[in-house]
Scaffold this motif. Structure first.
Motif, mmCIF file in Angstrom:
data_model
loop_
_atom_site.group_PDB
_atom_site.id
_atom_site.type_symbol
_atom_site.label_atom_id
_atom_site.label_comp_id
_atom_site.label_asym_id
_atom_site.label_seq_id
_atom_site.Cartn_x
_atom_site.Cartn_y
_atom_site.Cartn_z
ATOM 1 N N VAL A 190 -0.433 15.580 9.555
ATOM 2 C CA VAL A 190 0.919 14.520 9.586
ATOM 3 C C VAL A 190 0.402 13.173 9.442
ATOM 4 O O VAL A 190 0.953 12.266 8.791
ATOM 5 N N GLY A 191 -0.825 12.744 10.283
ATOM 6 C CA GLY A 191 -1.327 11.281 10.095
ATOM 7 C C GLY A 191 -1.701 11.327 8.490
ATOM 8 O O GLY A 191 -1.485 10.030 7.956
ATOM 9 N N GLY A 192 -2.553 11.980 7.803
ATOM 10 C CA GLY A 192 -2.822 12.214 6.582
ATOM 11 C C GLY A 192 -1.596 11.904 5.476
ATOM 12 O O GLY A 192 -1.562 11.020 4.685
ATOM 13 N N ALA A 193 -0.853 12.742 5.868
ATOM 14 C CA ALA A 193 0.687 12.522 5.100
ATOM 15 C C ALA A 193 1.184 11.505 5.101
ATOM 16 O O ALA A 193 1.800 10.750 3.878
ATOM 17 N N LEU A 194 1.350 10.738 6.323
ATOM 18 C CA LEU A 194 2.074 9.627 6.497
ATOM 19 C C LEU A 194 1.263 8.395 5.580
ATOM 20 O O LEU A 194 1.945 7.617 5.114
ATOM 21 N N GLY A 195 0.000 8.342 6.087
ATOM 22 C CA GLY A 195 -0.954 7.338 5.427
ATOM 23 C C GLY A 195 -0.850 7.335 4.007
ATOM 24 O O GLY A 195 -0.774 6.485 3.375
ATOM 25 N N PHE A 196 -1.059 8.522 3.484
ATOM 26 C CA PHE A 196 -0.942 8.822 1.928
ATOM 27 C C PHE A 196 0.390 8.325 1.265
ATOM 28 O O PHE A 196 0.338 7.536 0.366
ATOM 29 N N ALA A 197 1.446 8.636 2.156
ATOM 30 C CA ALA A 197 2.793 8.205 1.637
ATOM 31 C C ALA A 197 2.951 6.760 1.535
ATOM 32 O O ALA A 197 3.553 6.112 0.738
ATOM 33 N N ALA A 198 2.406 6.177 2.766
ATOM 34 C CA ALA A 198 2.599 4.705 2.850
ATOM 35 C C ALA A 198 1.828 3.919 1.790
ATOM 36 O O ALA A 198 2.083 2.918 1.408
ATOM 37 N N ALA A 199 0.481 4.465 1.353
ATOM 38 C CA ALA A 199 -0.179 3.824 0.422
ATOM 39 C C ALA A 199 0.442 4.044 -1.221
ATOM 40 O O ALA A 199 0.569 3.186 -1.661
ATOM 41 N N ARG A 200 0.974 5.028 -1.130
ATOM 42 C CA ARG A 200 1.653 5.582 -2.513
ATOM 43 C C ARG A 200 2.968 4.484 -2.806
ATOM 44 O O ARG A 200 2.980 4.108 -3.921
ATOM 45 N N LEU A 201 3.564 4.346 -1.536
ATOM 46 C CA LEU A 201 4.863 3.640 -1.678
ATOM 47 C C LEU A 201 4.666 2.209 -1.247
ATOM 48 O O LEU A 201 5.539 1.439 -0.816
ATOM 49 N N GLU A 202 3.218 1.580 -1.374
ATOM 50 C CA GLU A 202 3.066 0.176 -0.962
ATOM 51 C C GLU A 202 4.032 -0.705 -1.615
ATOM 52 O O GLU A 202 4.332 -0.783 -2.633
ATOM 53 N N ARG A 203 4.302 -1.637 -0.674
ATOM 54 C CA ARG A 203 5.214 -2.934 -0.901
ATOM 55 C C ARG A 203 6.700 -2.428 -1.258
ATOM 56 O O ARG A 203 7.562 -3.328 -1.705
ATOM 57 N N ARG A 204 7.102 -1.165 -0.984
ATOM 58 C CA ARG A 204 8.229 -0.701 -0.803
ATOM 59 C C ARG A 204 8.795 -0.561 0.690
ATOM 60 O O ARG A 204 7.915 -0.225 1.436
ATOM 61 N N TRP A 205 10.223 -0.509 0.363
ATOM 62 C CA TRP A 205 10.842 -0.432 1.933
ATOM 63 C C TRP A 205 10.341 0.869 3.003
ATOM 64 O O TRP A 205 10.119 0.773 4.041
ATOM 65 N N PRO A 206 10.286 2.117 2.302
ATOM 66 C CA PRO A 206 9.798 3.179 2.934
ATOM 67 C C PRO A 206 8.459 3.122 3.621
ATOM 68 O O PRO A 206 8.084 3.516 4.515
ATOM 69 N N ALA A 207 7.559 2.277 2.950
ATOM 70 C CA ALA A 207 6.275 2.159 3.267
ATOM 71 C C ALA A 207 6.414 1.516 4.652
ATOM 72 O O ALA A 207 5.453 1.551 5.597
ATOM 73 N N THR A 208 7.216 0.465 4.749
ATOM 74 C CA THR A 208 7.297 -0.478 5.539
ATOM 75 C C THR A 208 7.706 0.288 7.067
ATOM 76 O O THR A 208 7.418 0.003 7.958
ATOM 77 N N VAL A 209 8.639 1.097 6.689
ATOM 78 C CA VAL A 209 9.316 2.223 7.711
ATOM 79 C C VAL A 209 8.149 2.926 8.257
ATOM 80 O O VAL A 209 7.927 3.203 9.531
ATOM 81 N N LEU A 210 7.416 3.421 7.331
ATOM 82 C CA LEU A 210 6.208 4.498 7.747
ATOM 83 C C LEU A 210 5.243 3.733 8.416
ATOM 84 O O LEU A 210 4.810 4.207 9.546
ATOM 85 N N ASN A 211 5.006 2.484 8.152
ATOM 86 C CA ASN A 211 4.008 1.646 8.992
ATOM 87 C C ASN A 211 4.713 1.424 10.431
ATOM 88 O O ASN A 211 3.868 1.452 11.337
#
Lengths: 313, 494
Positions: free
Chosen positions: A111-132
């Motif tokens: 889960v942590g890996g998937a969240l981190g990966f997704a947050a990096a892929r979506l960097e600077r977009r709002w979903p990344a902010t939510v994930l962080n």
């Protein structure tokens, strides 16, 4: 390689001995061991007889030597409370804690890996902010509070999982979730931050410039380079997870070694505390070594460094 | 002293059982902590006692009114100040089908004497066990010990012919209402109904075919277990949870336990060697305000250590100290402490700190500055008789059906936990220990109650209570003054 293995084993042995000495010192400086073990009101003469029976009347250096001898032989004696071999008590409860810890670790990785990966892929977009934000929240919530919350929602309100106990796989889900929250969040944040960093490295631009598909760039070039800090963290975290299991096992009345240790400390049941600390120290040492092996498999340069260090280069 | 119950043949009793309300399938009982052993001699708290008293029977037990009732004994008689005769019921069987005979009494005493202090200390007074016939045994004591029956009811569980340290925990064989099915250390104890337990036992008859005792240390988790259907009876709940239990579709049951809360005052140190100062402490604490504000109204202010009518020595006509700050200040002034004084109070971390803080604040209102010193339970226990330890210590004590143990340990000048010395109190404690007549003992303890008001040994606070949560499906279970959670129906109604 044999030298590296020998070094590792020596380190584990040293750690175990130090932990064992620490148990001896802490249990003695916290007062007379017999006062926690016997209820108040015992005849001093009977108490002294018991002190002799348990060898607590001997000089401290002699007791310490006996204590270290027990560590090396693996014979911790009988539990003062239950009159059963202390190591047997710990080993009987160990599988439950290992299962809980392993489930939490697996959840943290996946889960942590998937969240981190997704947050990096979506960097600077709002979903990344939510994930962080989700990751940060996971780090901020204490395990015992999250545990209670999970019980209220899933056991009391929805009635889909048991509130407590160690009755089958369904009993593991809630405590594992409570225990996994912190490492999951930290893995997500570490991986995300590291991915964002390596993405700016020249080799990432080169890989992209060669025309490699984006997926290949991420999975084969960025991820292996970004995963090491998270992996190193998980190696260290294993010890904390076993420690954290003490609290979570208490909240969920989960039958692991954490609850056994807590009770043993309250009772000053020194053989059980001793066996617990030694078993956990061995576990942490072995798991730490396994993480090192995995790290080398991911990044062979570490092996070269390690080898150079071992051979004095 | 003779206690006897008419014996009913097992066949008749069996019919009675068949007519009783339906037997439940399985009951899950949430206790607090794993006793770690099912050895009756190594069990020291209500969790363990709940289980061992479900597995084993003692010759006698405490009834709902604090009276000693014959249980496995058909009669229990004190023949003279140093001899007790136990005549066991005919036809009782251990779980392995073997008969319960007078040899079981011998084995029980021997096992307790070979165990560990303080249990071994308590039974060291028994100098011989004489097996008069197959079901009659006599305990010969080295000195008069009228207090022994109270200890027999707690510890002296009848043991089978063959047992050892391991089998007592792993394959216990008793003669109680349930048989041991499995013990999973740290997790659960599984019991199954003893089909032979159909005689009119004052302990009650089994409530269910199967019992699972679980160990759940957190009160919030026990509540969740009850409300989610995971548990049928939950023990030791905080009174603040009563509404949550009732609103959640279960029943809350509260019951005063035969126990008391107090703050022990060490009289071996100034200024507490002056009775006026100790009386001032008692007048300074608004016990009722604490009961109302912090204990959900559970409890009554006590005049001494005796909690209620079920305890020997309790005198309903005796008025407790009044809450009277002026009187407290006057007494302090008379004792030469009109400018106030400072002291320290120890409290175990397992007790409620807010209660100790309230007591300290109230003492502060009359000029007694109290520093609270919380200590881990083992450290706290270590310092009972330490003259260098804090003069005040908050404590609770249970059960107190018979106050001998508490008084001989904490109040008697030779007690192992004592920092109190009063020749009159010593004399009364010794006389009561030797007095075979229960009424006579009661009178002696009542006299001691007056002495303990004139020369206080403690700030006397309140009697203790317990709160349980019970699922609607469980009918007929009732709490006991000794707090054992024994899943039977009809306690005390033999």
């Amino acid at each position: 390689m044999p030298k590296v293995v020998a070094q590792r084993l020596s380190l584990i042995l040293f750690t175990v001995l130090m932990a064992s000495v620490a148990v001896f010192v802490l249990m003695r400086v916290s007062g007379d061991p017999l006062t926690g073990f016997l209820p108040p009101g015992s005849d001093p003469a009977s108490t002294e007889a018991l002190r002799r029976e348990l060898g607590l009347d001997r000089p401290l250096p002699s007791q310490l030597l006996n204590h270290i001898g027990r560590t090396l032989s693996g014979d911790f004696g009988d539990s003062w409370r239950g009159r059963q071999p202390a190591l047997d008590l710990v080993l009987a409860r160990l599988p439950a804690t290992l299962l809980l810890t392993a489930t939490s670790l697996a959840a943290a990785i996946v889960v942590g890996g998937a969240l981190g990966f997704a947050a990096a892929r979506l960097e600077r977009r709002w979903p990344a902010t939510v994930l962080n934000a989700v990751s940060l929240t996971g780090q901020a919530i204490p395990a015992f509070w999250l545990g209670t919350l999970l019980i209220i929602v899933f056991a009391v309100q929805l009635r889909v999982l048991p509130a407590s106990g160690g009755d089958g796989w369904r009993s593991i889900i809630l405590p594992a979730a409570a225990l996994a929250a912190y490492p999951t969040s930290l893995v997500a944040r570490l991986l995300s931050a590291e991915l964002v960093t390596v993405r700016r490295q020249p080799y990432a631009a080169t890989a992209a410039a060669k025309g490699l598909p984006e997926r290949t760039v991420w999975m084969r070039h960025l991820l292996p380079n970004a995963v090491l800090p998270a992996l190193a963290y998980l190696g260290v975290q294993t010890g904390f997870l076993i420690g954290g299991a003490v609290v979570v096992e208490q909240v969920f009345a989960y039958p692991g070694i954490g609850r056994l240790a807590l009770q043993a400390v309250a009772d000053r049941d020194i053989p059980v505390v001793h066996a617990f600390i030694v078993v956990v120290a061995i576990l942490v040492g072995v798991i730490g070594s396994m993480v090192d092996v995995i790290a080398v498999a991911i990044d062979p340069r570490l092996h070269d460094r390690s080898a150079r260090a071992s051979y004095g280069d | 002293m003779t206690l006897a119950t008419p014996m009913m043949p097992p066949a008749v009793a069996s019919t009675t059982a068949q007519e009783s309300p339906a037997l439940l399938g399985e009951i899950v009982v949430d206790l607090l902590s794993d006793p770690g052993t099912l050895d009756p001699a190594l069990t020291y708290a209500f969790d363990g006692w709940s289980i061992v008293h479900s597995l084993y029977d003692a010759p006698i037990q405490f009834g709902p009114n604090g009276e000693i009732q014959p249980l496995a004994a058909e009669s229990f008689t004190q023949l003279d100040p140093t001899t007790f005769e136990i005549r066991l019921r005919q036809g009782l069987l251990f779980h392995d089908g073997k008969p319960v005979t007078s040899a079981a009494v011998t084995r029980a005493v021997r096992h307790l004497q070979a165990s560990r202090p303080p249990v071994s200390d308590l039974f060291s007074v028994v100098s011989a066990v004489e097996e008069v016939d197959a079901t009659t045994a006599r305990l010969r004591c080295a000195e008069p010990c009228a207090w022994l029956p109270a200890q027999i009811a707690v510890w002296m569980l009848l043991l089978p012919k063959q047992f050892d340290a391991a089998s007592l925990t792993e394959s216990s064989v008793g003669s109680g209402p349930y048989k041991l099915d499995a013990y999973e250390p740290g997790n659960e104890v599984h019991l199954i109904r003893n089909e032979a337990y159909t005689w009119p036992s004052p302990k009650g008859l089994p409530l269910a075919e199967r019992i699972r005792f679980r160990f759940v240390p957190e009160a919030a988790t026990r509540l969740s277990d009850l409300l989610s259907g995971g548990a049928s009876i939950i023990a030791s709940m905080p009174f603040e949870q009563r509404r949550a239990i009732d609103d959640g579709g279960a029943r809350s049951i509260d019951a005063p336990t035969v126990g008391a809360a107090w703050v022990r005052i060490a009289t071996d140190t100034a200024p507490f060697d002056d009775a006026r100062v100790r009386q001032a402490l008692n007048h300074a604490v608004d016990v009722q305000a604490i009961i109302d504000g912090l204990l959900s109204g559970q409890g009554t202010r006590l005049a001494s250590f005796y909690p209620d009518e079920r305890a020997l020595g309790f005198d309903p006509s005796r008025q407790p100290f009044s809450f009277d700050q002026e009187r407290a200040r006057q007494l302090l002034s008379d004792a030469g402490h009109g400018d106030g004084l400072s002291t320290v109070m120890d409290i175990a971390t397992t007790e409620r700190q807010d209660i100790a803080e309230a007591i300290a604040a109230m003492l502060g209102d009359v000029g007694i500055t109290v520093e609270l010193r919380p200590a881990e339970q083992a450290t706290f226990n270590e310092q009972w008789s330490d003259p260098a330890a804090a003069p005040l210590r908050f404590a609770t004590w249970r059960p107190l059906y018979d106050p001998h143990t508490l008084l001989s340990l904490v109040v008697s000048s030779s007690g192992f936990l004592s920092r109190y010395s009063n020749p009159r109190a010593d004399e009364l404690i010794q006389s009561a220990a030797a007095e075979p007549d229960r009424t006579g003992r009661n009178a002696l303890y009542q006299q001691l109650g007056q002495t303990l008001m004139d020369e206080p040994a403690a700030i006397y606070l309140w009697n203790l209570s317990s709160l349980y949560g019970v699922a609607e499906s469980v009918d007929g279970w009732s709490p006991r003054g000794d707090e054992y959670v024994i899943p039977t129906r009809g306690y005390g109604q033999a």
